[in-house]
Design a protein around this motif. Sequence first.
Motif, PDB file in Angstrom:
ATOM      1  N   PRO A  20     -78.505 -30.596 -42.916  1.00 54.69           N
ATOM      2  CA  PRO A  20     -79.373 -29.421 -42.797  1.00 54.69           C
ATOM      3  C   PRO A  20     -80.448 -29.338 -43.878  1.00 54.69           C
ATOM      4  O   PRO A  20     -80.871 -28.242 -44.233  1.00 54.69           O
ATOM      5  CB  PRO A  20     -78.366 -28.281 -42.956  1.00 54.69           C
ATOM      6  N   GLY A  21     -80.908 -30.467 -44.390  1.00 49.07           N
ATOM      7  CA  GLY A  21     -81.884 -30.481 -45.478  1.00 49.07           C
ATOM      8  C   GLY A  21     -83.136 -29.647 -45.233  1.00 49.07           C
ATOM      9  O   GLY A  21     -83.496 -28.808 -46.064  1.00 49.07           O
ATOM     10  N   PRO A  22     -83.835 -29.835 -44.085  1.00 47.62           N
ATOM     11  CA  PRO A  22     -85.055 -29.052 -43.861  1.00 47.62           C
ATOM     12  C   PRO A  22     -84.809 -27.542 -43.842  1.00 47.62           C
ATOM     13  O   PRO A  22     -85.591 -26.776 -44.410  1.00 47.62           O
ATOM     14  CB  PRO A  22     -85.546 -29.565 -42.495  1.00 47.62           C
ATOM     15  N   LEU A  23     -83.699 -27.119 -43.228  1.00 46.43           N
ATOM     16  CA  LEU A  23     -83.360 -25.694 -43.211  1.00 46.43           C
ATOM     17  C   LEU A  23     -83.149 -25.186 -44.637  1.00 46.43           C
ATOM     18  O   LEU A  23     -83.627 -24.114 -45.011  1.00 46.43           O
ATOM     19  CB  LEU A  23     -82.094 -25.468 -42.367  1.00 46.43           C
ATOM     20  N   MET A  24     -82.427 -25.969 -45.427  1.00 50.02           N
ATOM     21  CA  MET A  24     -82.152 -25.549 -46.805  1.00 50.02           C
ATOM     22  C   MET A  24     -83.448 -25.444 -47.614  1.00 50.02           C
ATOM     23  O   MET A  24     -83.612 -24.534 -48.423  1.00 50.02           O
ATOM     24  CB  MET A  24     -81.192 -26.541 -47.474  1.00 50.02           C
ATOM     25  N   GLU A  25     -84.364 -26.367 -47.393  1.00 47.59           N
ATOM     26  CA  GLU A  25     -85.653 -26.317 -48.096  1.00 47.59           C
ATOM     27  C   GLU A  25     -86.430 -25.060 -47.702  1.00 47.59           C
ATOM     28  O   GLU A  25     -87.024 -24.400 -48.543  1.00 47.59           O
ATOM     29  CB  GLU A  25     -86.483 -27.568 -47.774  1.00 47.59           C
ATOM     30  N   LEU A  26     -86.411 -24.756 -46.398  1.00 46.68           N
ATOM     31  CA  LEU A  26     -87.089 -23.547 -45.932  1.00 46.68           C
ATOM     32  C   LEU A  26     -86.490 -22.307 -46.605  1.00 46.68           C
ATOM     33  O   LEU A  26     -87.224 -21.433 -47.079  1.00 46.68           O
ATOM     34  CB  LEU A  26     -86.968 -23.429 -44.405  1.00 46.68           C
ATOM     35  N   ILE A  27     -85.164 -22.229 -46.645  1.00 54.21           N
ATOM     36  CA  ILE A  27     -84.502 -21.048 -47.211  1.00 54.21           C
ATOM     37  C   ILE A  27     -84.848 -20.913 -48.701  1.00 54.21           C
ATOM     38  O   ILE A  27     -85.103 -19.825 -49.207  1.00 54.21           O
ATOM     39  CB  ILE A  27     -82.984 -21.128 -46.997  1.00 54.21           C
ATOM     40  N   ARG A  28     -84.853 -22.071 -49.374  1.00 55.18           N
ATOM     41  CA  ARG A  28     -85.180 -22.072 -50.799  1.00 55.18           C
ATOM     42  C   ARG A  28     -86.568 -21.434 -51.046  1.00 55.18           C
ATOM     43  O   ARG A  28     -86.741 -20.644 -51.960  1.00 55.18           O
ATOM     44  CB  ARG A  28     -85.209 -23.523 -51.288  1.00 55.18           C
ATOM     45  N   VAL A  29     -87.518 -21.797 -50.195  1.00 50.83           N
ATOM     46  CA  VAL A  29     -88.885 -21.315 -50.397  1.00 50.83           C
ATOM     47  C   VAL A  29     -89.038 -19.873 -49.904  1.00 50.83           C
ATOM     48  O   VAL A  29     -89.599 -19.022 -50.594  1.00 50.83           O
ATOM     49  CB  VAL A  29     -89.898 -22.243 -49.683  1.00 50.83           C
ATOM     50  N   ILE A  30     -88.485 -19.587 -48.706  1.00 55.30           N
ATOM     51  CA  ILE A  30     -88.719 -18.263 -48.114  1.00 55.30           C
ATOM     52  C   ILE A  30     -88.089 -17.162 -48.961  1.00 55.30           C
ATOM     53  O   ILE A  30     -88.588 -16.040 -49.011  1.00 55.30           O
ATOM     54  CB  ILE A  30     -88.203 -18.224 -46.644  1.00 55.30           C
ATOM     55  N   SER A  31     -87.011 -17.511 -49.665  1.00 48.35           N
ATOM     56  CA  SER A  31     -86.309 -16.488 -50.445  1.00 48.35           C
ATOM     57  C   SER A  31     -87.145 -16.001 -51.642  1.00 48.35           C
ATOM     58  O   SER A  31     -86.899 -14.909 -52.143  1.00 48.35           O
ATOM     59  CB  SER A  31     -84.945 -17.009 -50.906  1.00 48.35           C
TER      60      SER A  31
END
Lengths: 81, 130
Positions: A20-31
């Motif tokens: 789930p790397g891309p999802l985790m990257e998105l969450i990291r940034v969106i947060s």
Amino acid sequence: MGGESLNPDEVIDARGLYCPGPLMELIRVISVKPVGSVLKILSSDEGSAKDIPAWIAKVGQQYIGTEKMDGYWELLVKKVK
Amino acid sequence: MEKMSVVLASDEFEKLQAGCMMASVASVSGVEVNVFVTMAAMTCFRKKTVADRSFPKMGEVGQAAIRKKAPLFSDLLLQGKEMGSLKVFACALALDLIDAKLDEMVPLFDEVVGVATFLGKAEGGQVLFV
């Protein structure tokens, strides 16, 4: 919804990462982004291209759309809360 | 808050990967997650085993995951902890049986507990047994 800019405030290039790397990257940034931010995420992983809209729906953010590119997907999401 | 618990009991690498992926993605999706590491799974959390990637049971998929540097189950749990509400519990019995202390394990455990405590934490939510 009229008049809203769809130009992303930030592009997250997660190509080459496994699920789930891309999802985790998105969450990291969106947060850490302010409400109203539009993010574009690039994923070469097909699972993530399907997972990210599912996650957006689950957490109540706004999914704008997905575009299939050559060998990867571009997804747009808006932080609404 | 929606709740999910994952019991990791197997030392099969792919099962650990699958269980930890479920746990971490649930956690970052706003689900309260409790992970219970017990029986053979405990041996795979030794610092040395993780550092050397010397997992006892790995099939074709697991070997490919290592070779292609897919995120390791322990890193998935750490991500889930960092970006959500995920706790990892070590089974007291499993540690006793292999004469191991928590400090020999990768530093992601919140607490050493017994089954009764874990069942209390899991109560009212769905439980995945991997």
